[in-house]
Each structure stands twice: as C-alpha cells, then as structure tokens.
Design a protein around this motif. Structure first.
Motif, PDB file in Angstrom:
ATOM      1  N   TYR A  82       0.823  -1.201   0.000  1.00  0.00           N
ATOM      2  CA  TYR A  82       0.000   0.000   0.000  1.00  0.00           C
ATOM      3  C   TYR A  82       0.866   1.263   0.000  1.00  0.00           C
ATOM      4  N   VAL A  83       2.155   1.093   0.270  1.00  0.00           N
ATOM      5  CA  VAL A  83       3.046   2.243   0.413  1.00  0.00           C
ATOM      6  C   VAL A  83       4.144   2.233  -0.637  1.00  0.00           C
ATOM      7  N   TYR A  84       4.671   1.052  -0.954  1.00  0.00           N
ATOM      8  CA  TYR A  84       5.880   0.935  -1.777  1.00  0.00           C
ATOM      9  C   TYR A  84       5.540   0.344  -3.142  1.00  0.00           C
ATOM     10  N   ASP A  85       6.044   0.950  -4.200  1.00  0.00           N
ATOM     11  CA  ASP A  85       5.923   0.437  -5.565  1.00  0.00           C
ATOM     12  C   ASP A  85       4.472   0.174  -5.947  1.00  0.00           C
ATOM     13  N   THR A  86       3.647   1.195  -5.827  1.00  0.00           N
ATOM     14  CA  THR A  86       2.225   1.023  -6.132  1.00  0.00           C
ATOM     15  C   THR A  86       1.966   0.849  -7.622  1.00  0.00           C
ATOM     16  N   ALA A  87       2.923   1.225  -8.465  1.00  0.00           N
ATOM     17  CA  ALA A  87       2.727   1.061  -9.906  1.00  0.00           C
ATOM     18  C   ALA A  87       2.637  -0.407 -10.289  1.00  0.00           C
ATOM     19  N   SER A  88       3.415  -1.259  -9.595  1.00  0.00           N
ATOM     20  CA  SER A  88       3.396  -2.704  -9.873  1.00  0.00           C
ATOM     21  C   SER A  88       2.669  -3.468  -8.769  1.00  0.00           C
ATOM     22  N   GLU A  89       1.802  -2.791  -8.061  1.00  0.00           N
ATOM     23  CA  GLU A  89       1.172  -3.369  -6.872  1.00  0.00           C
ATOM     24  C   GLU A  89       0.383  -4.633  -7.191  1.00  0.00           C
ATOM     25  N   ILE A  90      -0.472  -4.588  -8.191  1.00  0.00           N
ATOM     26  CA  ILE A  90      -1.342  -5.725  -8.495  1.00  0.00           C
ATOM     27  C   ILE A  90      -0.525  -6.931  -8.935  1.00  0.00           C
ATOM     28  N   PRO A 123     -10.918   2.868   5.508  1.00  0.00           N
ATOM     29  CA  PRO A 123     -10.106   3.902   6.176  1.00  0.00           C
ATOM     30  C   PRO A 123      -8.665   3.475   6.414  1.00  0.00           C
ATOM     31  N   LEU A 124      -8.400   2.189   6.612  1.00  0.00           N
ATOM     32  CA  LEU A 124      -7.019   1.739   6.801  1.00  0.00           C
ATOM     33  C   LEU A 124      -6.216   1.883   5.508  1.00  0.00           C
ATOM     34  N   THR A 125      -6.852   1.528   4.406  1.00  0.00           N
ATOM     35  CA  THR A 125      -6.176   1.708   3.124  1.00  0.00           C
ATOM     36  C   THR A 125      -5.852   3.179   2.891  1.00  0.00           C
ATOM     37  N   GLN A 126      -6.785   4.045   3.210  1.00  0.00           N
ATOM     38  CA  GLN A 126      -6.565   5.474   3.028  1.00  0.00           C
ATOM     39  C   GLN A 126      -5.422   5.980   3.903  1.00  0.00           C
ATOM     40  N   ALA A 127      -5.296   5.424   5.122  1.00  0.00           N
ATOM     41  CA  ALA A 127      -4.201   5.835   6.006  1.00  0.00           C
ATOM     42  C   ALA A 127      -2.849   5.422   5.429  1.00  0.00           C
ATOM     43  N   PHE A 128      -2.765   4.220   4.862  1.00  0.00           N
ATOM     44  CA  PHE A 128      -1.495   3.772   4.278  1.00  0.00           C
ATOM     45  C   PHE A 128      -1.190   4.538   2.990  1.00  0.00           C
ATOM     46  N   ARG A 129      -2.210   4.878   2.212  1.00  0.00           N
ATOM     47  CA  ARG A 129      -1.972   5.670   1.007  1.00  0.00           C
ATOM     48  C   ARG A 129      -1.456   7.063   1.397  1.00  0.00           C
ATOM     49  N   MET A 130      -1.965   7.590   2.487  1.00  0.00           N
ATOM     50  CA  MET A 130      -1.491   8.882   2.956  1.00  0.00           C
ATOM     51  C   MET A 130      -0.028   8.811   3.358  1.00  0.00           C
ATOM     52  N   ARG A 134       3.299  10.967   2.061  1.00  0.00           N
ATOM     53  CA  ARG A 134       4.242  11.632   2.957  1.00  0.00           C
ATOM     54  C   ARG A 134       5.674  11.171   2.687  1.00  0.00           C
ATOM     55  N   ILE A 135       5.842   9.889   2.397  1.00  0.00           N
ATOM     56  CA  ILE A 135       7.181   9.362   2.117  1.00  0.00           C
ATOM     57  C   ILE A 135       7.732   9.976   0.840  1.00  0.00           C
ATOM     58  N   LYS A 136       6.878  10.166  -0.158  1.00  0.00           N
ATOM     59  CA  LYS A 136       7.324  10.783  -1.405  1.00  0.00           C
ATOM     60  C   LYS A 136       7.746  12.228  -1.178  1.00  0.00           C
ATOM     61  N   SER A 144       5.784   6.757  11.002  1.00  0.00           N
ATOM     62  CA  SER A 144       5.099   5.605  11.593  1.00  0.00           C
ATOM     63  C   SER A 144       3.603   5.850  11.555  1.00  0.00           C
ATOM     64  N   ILE A 145       2.847   4.782  11.464  1.00  0.00           N
ATOM     65  CA  ILE A 145       1.388   4.870  11.448  1.00  0.00           C
ATOM     66  C   ILE A 145       0.860   4.369  12.783  1.00  0.00           C
ATOM     67  N   ILE A 146       0.045   5.172  13.425  1.00  0.00           N
ATOM     68  CA  ILE A 146      -0.584   4.792  14.694  1.00  0.00           C
ATOM     69  C   ILE A 146      -2.076   4.652  14.447  1.00  0.00           C
ATOM     70  N   LEU A 147      -2.602   3.459  14.643  1.00  0.00           N
ATOM     71  CA  LEU A 147      -4.023   3.184  14.422  1.00  0.00           C
ATOM     72  C   LEU A 147      -4.764   3.330  15.741  1.00  0.00           C
TER      73      LEU A 147
END
Length: 548
Positions: A82-90, A123-130, A134-136, A144-147
C-alpha cells in the motif's frame, strides 16, 4: 452494519461467471489485499479427496505486519504494497500470494476494481496511502502509522447501548454471524473466507481466555505447585524453573485435565450403575429439510457455507433424540446417559451416546439384541423407505480392494474391519463384543459401481434411522472389556498434533496452543456455548483435604 459497495455485493451474490470464479478463490483474493501475513499452519490434508471444503488450522495463529517499507532488499508484501511500488502493486500481489497458496491465475480486472474499491471506502487503506504520499514528499524522514480506535462519543439515544454497556467477545461474534432480515448478509456469502473468519474469531476468544489464565495462576490454586517443598517432591530440582510453570485448569473446556475429569466422572457412574447397555453414534445430515429451508433465504448457499445453521439444527435434533431415548423410553427406561460431541474431519458434528437401561426391563439374550439392532439390508419391496435410508447412511465403504484410497484404509487394511463376515446368528466374541447377524441373503446395495452386501452394513435401529433421517449407529456394549475403551473414546478430546517439547519448564498453555486443531464446524458449535459433554445424573467431585 453498513451496506457493502455495489461491486463487492455483485461479486458475492450474483451468478455471473466473474462472481462465481471470485467466490471459488475468495480466500486468495482476500490474502492479496491483507495488511498482515498469517502465521498459522493450515491443514490442507483434510480437504484431499471428494467432499465439502473445511477450513482447519493447527497450532497458534499470529499476524505479522512488519515495517512500512521492505528491509534488506526483500520484495514488498502485504501492508508494504500500500506504500511501496504502487505502480506494480497488483502484479506483485498476485505473484506473492499466488505462489504461497498455489492458486490459479487471478483475474486482473477484479484485482484492479478491488484496489479501487478499498482506496475509496476502507479507512485503513486510506491511512497507508497517505503514508505513501508523505514518504514521497519527505523521503529522508522516519514515519510511523498509529491506528487509533473511534473517538466518537457514545450514542446515548441508542436503546441497545443504554441497556447493555458491555458485551463479551464471544457474544459479539455470535451476534454478528447470525442472519437477519433487517441487515445485509454479505458476511454469510463469504463461503471459504467466512469459515476462515469463524476460526480466527475463535482463536481470538480462546487466546483472551488463555491469557487470563496465564496471568492469574493463583486464582486456579496453582500457587501450591510453585512452593519449593512441593516442587522438590514433584522432582523439580532445577531452581530456575520454579514459578515458571503454567498450568491449564480443568475448568478450561477441551484441556487435558478437563477431558480426564470427564473420563473419571463416566467411570464413577459405571462403578455405581454398572456397565452401559447401548452405544450410539449420531451424525448430522447436511440435507435435513430444516437446513435446506434456511439456506434458501440467501441464494447460492451450501451447508458448508453456513456451518452455524448446521450446528443449531444438529443441536435441536440431538435434544429430540435424547428426549426420545429418555422421556419416551424408546429402548426402555433410561436411568443414565452420557454423551460427547465431536466433529468429523470434513466438518459435520456427531454425538457419541452411552445409555444405561433399567436392568429389570432388559433381556440379555441375543434375540433381544436382534430385535433392536439390525446389520442387514432390508427388503427393498416390503420396506422401500428403510432400504433407501440404509443405502444413504448405513453402508460402509466401499473400501479394501474396491477402493484402497478410502479414508478408513491403514496399511492396506480397513481400520473399521470391514467388510465383516457372514453370520447366521448374533454371538459375542472373547472380548465381549457383539458379532451381529449378517445372513447371506443375496440382497445388495449399489454404491460407486460396487454391489455392497450385508457384510458392509453398519449396525442400526430401523425406527431411529427412519425417524431422524441420518446416520445413527447402535451398538450393544454390556460387557466389562468394552467399557474402558468406550469411555476413553468419548473422553479422548479433540485432535492434537504430535509434538516433542524439550524444556525444563512446563507450560501447559503453550503445549495446548501448539497441539490444537480448530475447524470451522467445531468453532460454529462452540460459539453458541453448546455443551461438548453432558451426563445425567451429574457427578459431584468431592475436595480432598490433605494433612498438615
């Protein structure tokens, strides 16, 4: 419960080819988009051969989430995608999970639409996409992500929340798996994924209970086992293991001490009332009209998809059978009954029942045994209904030379010792076991291109077989040599893995978790808190006060 997205609802409920394929591989698709990797051993051997699918695990269940980004040049997996290399994610998701599960090639269109759906509503997917954004923006900053849980205030106007503030974990999950007209039924359409969900819920409930036991050993009178003098008497001569032992009390259902106490209770009943007379095995029938009627409320449902319904109907049938045996005195006046519930390796629950009858009403002759127990094929023309029932439920096999791959075959021999021998009359062997009458009368039942005769018939009672339309094996067991075996059989507990633990300390909780097997059918039964064992009359265990 909120209604599901239209795309997911279509995949779960319609008869489109795309939807049917999705439901067949739903666990694979779910794994592709999981945030964590599953740490559990799935027992795939149970699904070898024909029969319905059952999800079954052994050992502990863990979920690993890892870091946001891959470490040490490893390929991304699970939440990292969800965070790294989303272009080849699937492509990476399909390659990673498909290799682990041995799955067929997944539909790229479904994969893409599932990704878009999760990005929109989860909402979890949206948090990781966010976090990805931020990393970019800040590549050199540690993130870090705090749920956090919901911060919404309690709804004081809701009568449900105002009437009951707390609910147990088991109660919540049991409530959620029920089918209600006023709610959506997307959960119940999950098929194999729904079975996996049931098992995970049970693991969470059981882990919570075991955590409490482990951290409250003093409440279970385990403190006396940690005393130095008692430890020395028990052979604990190594100092660093004292007070490091964790014991599983007999109050925990399914523990070795629990099953041992049930065995001792049954033996106490036997010492007081003598040997039981009858041993019955009652197996659920997934084609009972009550089950099929409930499955019609949701299209495309099968019994293995709704194991909670199977468990509830079997409980009702079991109570009806016990009422017939005890209250209506089907075999005579029943003074004692003991039963235990087990689960077939392919899912169906079954009950082992021991009955003690009033001695004055029982005839110990072989003629009496022949009057209540049959091991022969009935006449097809005179008793067509009974012939059909015996054909469906009471034929063993084919096994042996006709089918060496049958589940009962061990070392090229049937473990149940079928086919039996022809016998003109009922007798008792040197072990006290009944050898039932199986006459050579030329009657056969065709099963899988094999003609089965009386040698392959499981002993039954005609009245009970027709009444309950299910497998009901009835055995005569009023001999001393058979009693101990039967009691150990009904109190042996659930299946466990063979394990050798080399450790100076004893941790019965860890040993239980490492050795347990959990299937979806067993979980469905336990969620409703149905009895695993029952005995009547009850046995009271008297405490023993030691000197000193």
């Amino acid at each position: 419960m909120k209604p599901p997205p239209d795309f997911l609802y279509r995949l779960m409920t319609t008869n489109e080819s795309e939807a049917i394929m999705f439901r067949q591989n739903i666990r694979i698709y779910n794994s592709c988009y999981s945030f964590t990797s599953m740490g559990a051993k799935i027992d795939k051997s149970v699904n070898k051969g024909p029969g319905p699918y059952v999800f079954r695990i052994s050992g502990q269940v863990l979920h690993r989430i890892g870091s946001l980004l891959p470490v040490g040049g490893e390929p991304p997996a699970y939440s990292q995608l969800y965070v790294y290399d989303t272009a080849s994610e699937i492509l990476i998701r399909e390659r990673t999970v498909g290799k682990e599960e041995g799955s067929p090639k997944l539909d790229q269109g479904i994969m893409l639409q599932l990704k878009d759906m999760l990005d929109e509503v989860n909402p979890l997917t949206q948090a990781f996409r966010m976090a990805q954004e931020r990393i970019k923006e800040h590549n050199d900053v540690q993130l870090s992500i705090i749920l956090l849980g919901s911060r919404n205030k309690k709804d004081k106007d809701n009568p449900e929340t105002s009437r009951r503030k707390n609910v147990t974990m088991r109660g919540y999950y049991t409530y959620r798996i029920q089918q209600r007209i006023s709610e959506g039924h997307i959960w119940q359409c999950g098929r194999r994924l729904f079975q996996q969900f049931l098992v995970y819920c049970c693991c969470a409930i059981e882990s919570d209970r075991l955590w409490y036991i482990k951290n409250n050993q003093d409440l279970f009178r385990c403190d006396i086992l940690n005393d130095i003098c008692d430890a020395i008497e028990k052979g604990d001569l190594i100092g660093h293991v004292i007070r490091k032992r964790f014991y599983l009390p007999p109050s925990f259902t399914g523990s070795p001490k629990y099953m041992y106490q049930r065995y001792q209770d049954a033996m106490a009943i036997c010492r007081w009332y003598g040997n039981p007379y009858l041993f019955l095995t009652f197996i659920a029938n997934s084609r009972w009209p009550e089950i099929e009627a409930m499955l019609k409320y949701i299209p495309n449902q099968r019994p293995e998809d709704r194991l909670a319904i199977v468990a509830r109907v079997f409980k009702l049938k079991l109570m009806q059978l016990l009422h017939c045996l005890k209250t209506e005195c089907y075999f005579g006046t029943t003074i004692v009954d003991v039963y235990t519930i087990e689960f077939q390796k392919r899912g169906l629950p079954h009950a082992h029942i021991l009955l003690w009858l009033k001695k004055e009403e029982v005839d110990l002759s072989t003629d009496y045994i022949d009057s209540i127990i049959h091991a022969e094929i009935p006449d097809k023309d005179r008793k067509p209904a009974l012939y059909e029932a015996v054909s469906r439920f009471m034929v063993h096999g084919p096994c042996g030379e006709a089918n060496r791959s049958c589940s009962c075959m061990v070392n090229d021999t049937c473990s149940k010792k079928y086919p039996k021998s022809f016998n003109k009359e009922t007798t008792l062997d040197h072990n006290g076991c009944s050898i039932y009458r199986r006459r050579e009368n030329k009657r056969t039942i065709k099963k899988e291109d094999n003609h089965m005769d009386n040698r392959s018939i499981v002993p039954y009672n005609p009245g009970l077989l027709l009444m309950f339309d299910a497998h009901i094996n009835v055995e005569w067991c009023n001999t001393a040599r058979a009693i101990k075996y039967l009691f150990k059989y009904i109190a042996k507990g659930p299946d466990k893995a063979t394990l050798v633990i080399k450790d100076d300390a004893t941790d019965e909780i860890k040993s239980y978790l490492d050795c347990r097997y959990l299937s979806a059918s067993e979980v469905a039964w336990r969620k409703f808190e149905f009895d695993i064992q029952e005995r009547n009359p009850s046995v009271m265990q008297l405490p023993v006060h030691l000197k000193g």
